[in-house]
Design a protein around this motif. Sequence first.
Motif, short mmCIF file in Angstrom:
data_model
loop_
_atom_site.label_atom_id
_atom_site.label_comp_id
_atom_site.label_asym_id
_atom_site.label_seq_id
_atom_site.Cartn_x
_atom_site.Cartn_y
_atom_site.Cartn_z
N GLY A 226 0.87 -1.10 0.02
CA GLY A 226 -0.16 0.19 0.03
C GLY A 226 0.69 1.25 -0.16
O GLY A 226 0.53 2.46 0.27
N ARG A 227 2.02 1.21 -0.27
CA ARG A 227 2.90 2.49 -0.27
C ARG A 227 2.69 3.49 -1.21
O ARG A 227 2.74 4.55 -1.17
CB ARG A 227 4.31 2.00 -0.50
N ALA A 228 2.29 3.19 -2.37
CA ALA A 228 2.00 4.28 -3.67
C ALA A 228 0.61 4.65 -3.28
O ALA A 228 0.32 5.69 -3.95
CB ALA A 228 2.13 3.68 -4.88
N VAL A 229 -0.27 4.28 -2.58
CA VAL A 229 -1.64 4.67 -2.63
C VAL A 229 -1.81 6.01 -2.04
O VAL A 229 -2.63 7.00 -2.56
CB VAL A 229 -2.48 3.69 -1.76
N SER A 230 -1.13 6.52 -1.08
CA SER A 230 -1.21 7.82 -0.30
C SER A 230 -0.79 8.89 -1.31
O SER A 230 -1.43 9.90 -1.30
CB SER A 230 -0.33 7.76 0.95
N VAL A 231 0.08 8.58 -2.40
CA VAL A 231 0.49 9.57 -3.28
C VAL A 231 -0.88 9.99 -4.34
O VAL A 231 -0.99 11.24 -4.30
CB VAL A 231 1.59 9.25 -4.26
N THR A 232 -1.25 8.83 -4.69
CA THR A 232 -2.45 9.07 -5.64
C THR A 232 -3.67 9.64 -4.94
O THR A 232 -4.33 10.44 -5.53
CB THR A 232 -2.82 7.54 -5.93
N VAL A 233 -3.89 9.27 -3.80
CA VAL A 233 -5.06 9.70 -2.91
C VAL A 233 -5.13 11.06 -2.66
O VAL A 233 -5.71 12.07 -2.63
CB VAL A 233 -5.30 9.08 -1.65
N GLY A 234 -3.61 11.48 -2.24
CA GLY A 234 -3.44 12.81 -1.81
C GLY A 234 -3.43 13.90 -3.14
O GLY A 234 -4.12 14.96 -3.26
N TYR A 235 -3.25 13.34 -4.37
CA TYR A 235 -3.32 14.28 -5.71
C TYR A 235 -4.68 14.29 -5.88
O TYR A 235 -5.14 15.40 -6.59
CB TYR A 235 -2.61 13.35 -6.72
N VAL A 236 -5.74 13.32 -5.93
CA VAL A 236 -7.03 13.41 -6.18
C VAL A 236 -7.77 14.31 -5.06
O VAL A 236 -8.49 15.06 -5.54
CB VAL A 236 -7.69 12.01 -6.06
N MET A 237 -7.36 14.31 -3.82
CA MET A 237 -7.95 15.15 -2.91
C MET A 237 -7.30 16.71 -3.26
O MET A 237 -8.39 17.48 -3.21
CB MET A 237 -7.36 14.76 -1.53
N THR A 238 -6.34 16.93 -3.58
CA THR A 238 -5.87 18.06 -3.89
C THR A 238 -6.66 18.83 -5.04
O THR A 238 -7.16 19.89 -5.01
CB THR A 238 -4.53 18.18 -4.23
N LEU A 239 -6.77 17.97 -6.16
CA LEU A 239 -7.59 18.35 -7.25
C LEU A 239 -9.23 18.79 -6.96
O LEU A 239 -9.71 19.60 -7.22
CB LEU A 239 -7.59 17.31 -8.62
N ALA A 240 -9.74 17.87 -6.17
CA ALA A 240 -11.09 17.92 -5.64
C ALA A 240 -11.20 19.36 -4.93
O ALA A 240 -12.23 20.14 -5.13
CB ALA A 240 -11.69 16.84 -5.00
N ILE A 241 -10.50 19.53 -3.97
CA ILE A 241 -10.39 20.66 -3.28
C ILE A 241 -10.23 22.03 -4.24
O ILE A 241 -10.85 23.23 -3.70
CB ILE A 241 -9.45 20.54 -1.91
N GLY A 242 -9.15 22.01 -4.86
CA GLY A 242 -8.97 23.11 -5.75
C GLY A 242 -10.35 23.29 -6.58
O GLY A 242 -10.56 24.57 -6.67
N ALA A 243 -10.83 22.32 -7.14
CA ALA A 243 -12.13 22.57 -7.90
C ALA A 243 -13.13 23.17 -7.10
O ALA A 243 -14.09 23.96 -7.35
CB ALA A 243 -12.68 21.21 -8.46
N ILE A 244 -13.19 22.80 -5.93
CA ILE A 244 -14.49 23.51 -5.30
C ILE A 244 -14.12 24.69 -4.78
O ILE A 244 -15.00 25.60 -4.63
CB ILE A 244 -14.76 22.38 -3.80
N LEU A 245 -12.89 25.17 -4.24
CA LEU A 245 -12.63 26.50 -4.17
C LEU A 245 -12.79 27.40 -5.26
O LEU A 245 -13.55 28.48 -5.29
CB LEU A 245 -11.12 26.45 -3.64
N LEU A 246 -12.10 26.75 -6.55
CA LEU A 246 -12.43 27.58 -7.77
C LEU A 246 -13.98 27.98 -8.00
O LEU A 246 -14.27 29.18 -8.56
CB LEU A 246 -11.76 26.91 -8.95
#
Length: 169
Positions: free
Chosen positions: A16-36
């Motif tokens: 499960g080592r690479a999952v945190s990078v992918t989840v973090g990237y998707v969460m950053t995109l989602a938060i950015g879209a909501i703010l925008l």
Amino acid sequence: MRDPRGSGGARFLDDGRAVSVTVGYVMTLAIGAILLSGVAIGVGGVVESQTERTVESDLSVLGQTAAANVESADRLARASEVDRSTDPGATAANVSVVVRLPSRVAGVPYEITVDDDAVTLRTERPETTLVIDHAARLNVTPATVRGGSIRLAYSSTGADAGNLTVVER
């Protein structure tokens, strides 16, 4: 060297080592879209409100200009009638006043309606109507024209008193 845990495919299922990078990237995109989208919605209301105030202000200035020119054309037409003979073969009294107005206010087209009592300016988006009274004493032929340069015209022949008319230029 062989992996003691078994085949190569099985060891990736528990990793499960690479999952945190992918989840973090998707969460950053989602938060950015909501703010925008929140900023876009908030700014959209401010821009629409400012456009409405600008349209009203510009229509007020244009309405005052048009009403003043209707009154000027009225004075000129009445002055042209003072010394004119009322004989049937007399020369005509003609007056023409050109008023240069913009074709749009704040990027919005408008229309001008002139009648015996007032000059009315109207836009559709935003829906705004402004009525400016004028003091013309001659009959004004009711007319509606698109915003932009207009011509105020008066013509009379013989004993007939003419009407002040408004046409697009």
